[in-house]
Design an enzyme around this catalytic site. Sequence first.
Site, PDB file in Angstrom:
ATOM      1  N   ARG A 124       8.112   4.955 -13.841  1.00 44.69           N
ATOM      2  CA  ARG A 124       7.137   4.956 -14.778  1.00 44.69           C
ATOM      3  C   ARG A 124       6.075   6.182 -14.685  1.00 44.69           C
ATOM      4  O   ARG A 124       5.916   6.325 -13.417  1.00 44.69           O
ATOM      5  CB  ARG A 124       6.297   3.634 -14.811  1.00 44.69           C
ATOM      6  CG  ARG A 124       5.211   3.628 -15.696  1.00 44.69           C
ATOM      7  CD  ARG A 124       4.975   1.976 -16.418  1.00 44.69           C
ATOM      8  NE  ARG A 124       4.572   1.073 -15.140  1.00 44.69           N
ATOM      9  CZ  ARG A 124       4.598  -0.140 -15.410  1.00 44.69           C
ATOM     10  NH1 ARG A 124       4.776  -0.742 -16.635  1.00 44.69           N
ATOM     11  NH2 ARG A 124       4.585  -0.923 -14.355  1.00 44.69           N
ATOM     12  N   ARG A 135       1.226   5.113 -11.418  1.00 42.29           N
ATOM     13  CA  ARG A 135       0.056   3.829 -11.134  1.00 42.29           C
ATOM     14  C   ARG A 135       0.254   3.691  -9.612  1.00 42.29           C
ATOM     15  O   ARG A 135       1.322   3.548  -9.099  1.00 42.29           O
ATOM     16  CB  ARG A 135       0.660   2.667 -11.884  1.00 42.29           C
ATOM     17  CG  ARG A 135       0.352   2.344 -13.374  1.00 42.29           C
ATOM     18  CD  ARG A 135       0.574   1.411 -14.238  1.00 42.29           C
ATOM     19  NE  ARG A 135       0.553   0.144 -13.400  1.00 42.29           N
ATOM     20  CZ  ARG A 135       0.903  -0.909 -14.316  1.00 42.29           C
ATOM     21  NH1 ARG A 135       1.108  -1.012 -15.369  1.00 42.29           N
ATOM     22  NH2 ARG A 135       0.968  -2.117 -13.439  1.00 42.29           N
ATOM     23  N   LYS A 194       6.702  -4.703 -21.900  1.00 37.25           N
ATOM     24  CA  LYS A 194       5.549  -5.525 -22.693  1.00 37.25           C
ATOM     25  C   LYS A 194       4.805  -4.554 -23.599  1.00 37.25           C
ATOM     26  O   LYS A 194       4.488  -4.726 -24.641  1.00 37.25           O
ATOM     27  CB  LYS A 194       4.740  -6.387 -21.732  1.00 37.25           C
ATOM     28  CG  LYS A 194       5.477  -7.625 -21.162  1.00 37.25           C
ATOM     29  CD  LYS A 194       4.607  -8.450 -20.364  1.00 37.25           C
ATOM     30  CE  LYS A 194       3.913  -7.863 -19.239  1.00 37.25           C
ATOM     31  NZ  LYS A 194       4.481  -7.518 -18.016  1.00 37.25           N
ATOM     32  N   ARG A 254       4.681  -7.907  -6.840  1.00 37.52           N
ATOM     33  CA  ARG A 254       4.200  -8.398  -8.373  1.00 37.52           C
ATOM     34  C   ARG A 254       5.479  -9.063  -8.765  1.00 37.52           C
ATOM     35  O   ARG A 254       5.421 -10.205  -9.499  1.00 37.52           O
ATOM     36  CB  ARG A 254       4.128  -7.130  -9.283  1.00 37.52           C
ATOM     37  CG  ARG A 254       2.832  -6.690  -8.897  1.00 37.52           C
ATOM     38  CD  ARG A 254       2.470  -5.093  -9.329  1.00 37.52           C
ATOM     39  NE  ARG A 254       3.037  -4.841 -10.362  1.00 37.52           N
ATOM     40  CZ  ARG A 254       3.426  -3.559 -11.048  1.00 37.52           C
ATOM     41  NH1 ARG A 254       3.458  -2.524 -10.058  1.00 37.52           N
ATOM     42  NH2 ARG A 254       3.739  -3.351 -12.258  1.00 37.52           N
ATOM     43  N   ARG A 305      -1.461 -15.342 -17.566  1.00 39.44           N
ATOM     44  CA  ARG A 305      -0.502 -15.169 -16.412  1.00 39.44           C
ATOM     45  C   ARG A 305      -0.455 -16.396 -15.463  1.00 39.44           C
ATOM     46  O   ARG A 305       0.303 -16.242 -14.575  1.00 39.44           O
ATOM     47  CB  ARG A 305      -0.696 -13.940 -16.023  1.00 39.44           C
ATOM     48  CG  ARG A 305      -0.005 -12.681 -16.002  1.00 39.44           C
ATOM     49  CD  ARG A 305      -0.726 -11.750 -15.251  1.00 39.44           C
ATOM     50  NE  ARG A 305      -0.054 -10.617 -14.681  1.00 39.44           N
ATOM     51  CZ  ARG A 305       0.266  -9.284 -15.213  1.00 39.44           C
ATOM     52  NH1 ARG A 305      -0.423  -9.026 -16.530  1.00 39.44           N
ATOM     53  NH2 ARG A 305       1.160  -8.345 -14.859  1.00 39.44           N
TER      54      ARG A 305
HETATM   55  P1  ADP Z   1       2.744  -5.550 -14.887  1.00 40.64           P
HETATM   56  O1  ADP Z   1       3.297  -4.026 -15.076  1.00 40.64           O
HETATM   57  O2  ADP Z   1       2.811  -6.041 -13.330  1.00 40.64           O
HETATM   58  O3  ADP Z   1       2.913  -6.455 -16.012  1.00 40.64           O
HETATM   59  P2  ADP Z   1      -0.230  -4.994 -15.706  1.00 40.64           P
HETATM   60  O4  ADP Z   1      -0.565  -3.700 -16.086  1.00 40.64           O
HETATM   61  O5  ADP Z   1       0.025  -6.069 -16.879  1.00 40.64           O
HETATM   62  O6  ADP Z   1       1.005  -4.973 -14.881  1.00 40.64           O
HETATM   63  O7  ADP Z   1      -1.468  -5.550 -14.780  1.00 40.64           O
HETATM   64  C1  ADP Z   1      -1.634  -5.036 -13.713  1.00 40.64           C
HETATM   65  C2  ADP Z   1      -2.588  -5.808 -12.725  1.00 40.64           C
HETATM   66  O8  ADP Z   1      -3.662  -6.305 -13.399  1.00 40.64           O
HETATM   67  C3  ADP Z   1      -1.710  -7.125 -12.254  1.00 40.64           C
HETATM   68  O9  ADP Z   1      -0.823  -6.885 -11.213  1.00 40.64           O
HETATM   69  C4  ADP Z   1      -2.915  -7.952 -11.862  1.00 40.64           C
HETATM   70  O10 ADP Z   1      -3.264  -7.475 -10.620  1.00 40.64           O
HETATM   71  C5  ADP Z   1      -4.084  -7.527 -12.941  1.00 40.64           C
HETATM   72  N1  ADP Z   1      -3.904  -8.497 -14.175  1.00 40.64           N
HETATM   73  C6  ADP Z   1      -3.702  -8.182 -15.237  1.00 40.64           C
HETATM   74  N2  ADP Z   1      -3.500  -9.113 -16.259  1.00 40.64           N
HETATM   75  C7  ADP Z   1      -3.897 -10.179 -15.519  1.00 40.64           C
HETATM   76  C8  ADP Z   1      -4.010 -11.715 -15.699  1.00 40.64           C
HETATM   77  N3  ADP Z   1      -3.612 -12.200 -16.999  1.00 40.64           N
HETATM   78  N4  ADP Z   1      -4.444 -12.400 -14.558  1.00 40.64           N
HETATM   79  C9  ADP Z   1      -4.546 -11.916 -13.497  1.00 40.64           C
HETATM   80  N5  ADP Z   1      -4.461 -10.558 -13.061  1.00 40.64           N
HETATM   81  C10 ADP Z   1      -4.075  -9.781 -14.193  1.00 40.64           C
END
Ligand code: ADP
Length: 291
Positions: free
Chosen positions: A183, A227, A72, A238, A149
């Site tokens: 990553r 990360r 994404k 996740r 989300r």
């Molecule tokens: P991913 O690689 O899992 O898509 P992101 O970088 O988008 O991870 O997000 C990292 C973390 O930040 C998520 O696992 C969650 O804990 C938190 N997070 C990000 N966006 C949201 C959201 N819209 N609602 C709730 N938690 C979020």
Amino acid sequence: MAVLGRLLRARGSTTISSMASIIRAFSSCSTTNFGNDLKPPSLLAQKPLPLRHDRQDRTIQWVFLGCPGVGKGTYASRLSNLLSVPHIATGDLVREELSSSGPLASQLAEIVNQGKLVSDEIIINLLSKRLEAGEAKGEAGFILDGFPRTIRQAEILEGVMNIDLVINLKLREDALLAKCLGRRICSECGGNYNIACINIKGENGSPGIYMAPLLPPPHCASKLITRSDDTEEVVKERLRVYKEMTQPVEEFYRSRGKLLEFDLPGGIPESWPKLLQALNLEHYDKKSAAA
Ligand code: ADP
């Protein structure tokens, strides 16, 4: 304020200030970024989206959905550069907050490192602050990545905003896991790389997939970090949380005719041109490359 009052009554405990900030920031987006030669996506064989075809000067208000590791951030950031609209990733906002010594940092670290979702209230507050800062700089439009989300986040967003396109990136689960584990991020410049070489053979009628590693340039190679939530156990959690909490958001937008499904055919060299094609942007890309 009447609209705000209705939203708050309908949606429970969202704070007035966070919603007000979102509403202020969203409603102030001006309409400049969608040029005359930039046509709305065709969705190829899918049902055409009910986009506002009549307006040629509209702002881009897009959302990226997709499992952890699908890319994404990569594709949202490329489109953001191409179309000159801000790429807003709520995961980045969470990580910024984590690396600060703010009052939320330790609470967030625990949630993120368990692979769970941060509460809707916290995430809406972070997003609201980011939108306000963008508004102050004169930003218009956005490509959201990682938000909404949950169904509640989607409903709140839908209540204040007309999201016109949701791009749902898809990749098989074994590739997602390998991509998260491979990553790497440059601790100095923030560049995103991937050391995994994914080469999954097709079987039982499903196609194989090849994704070459995205290696860092020599000046980043010694500064790579991983990360803290990219461990096998946390990535699996996740993915589970995505299926439970975020997959229903796909249906939320599908039923509103806003969802563009995009199966990644491979790495960036194969996927980027195909994504541009699906978005009717390939002509735009050639023009901006030549400029
Ligand atoms: P991913 O690689 O899992 O898509 P992101 O970088 O988008 O991870 O997000 C990292 C973390 O930040 C998520 O696992 C969650 O804990 C938190 N997070 C990000 N966006 C949201 C959201 N819209 N609602 C709730 N938690 C979020």
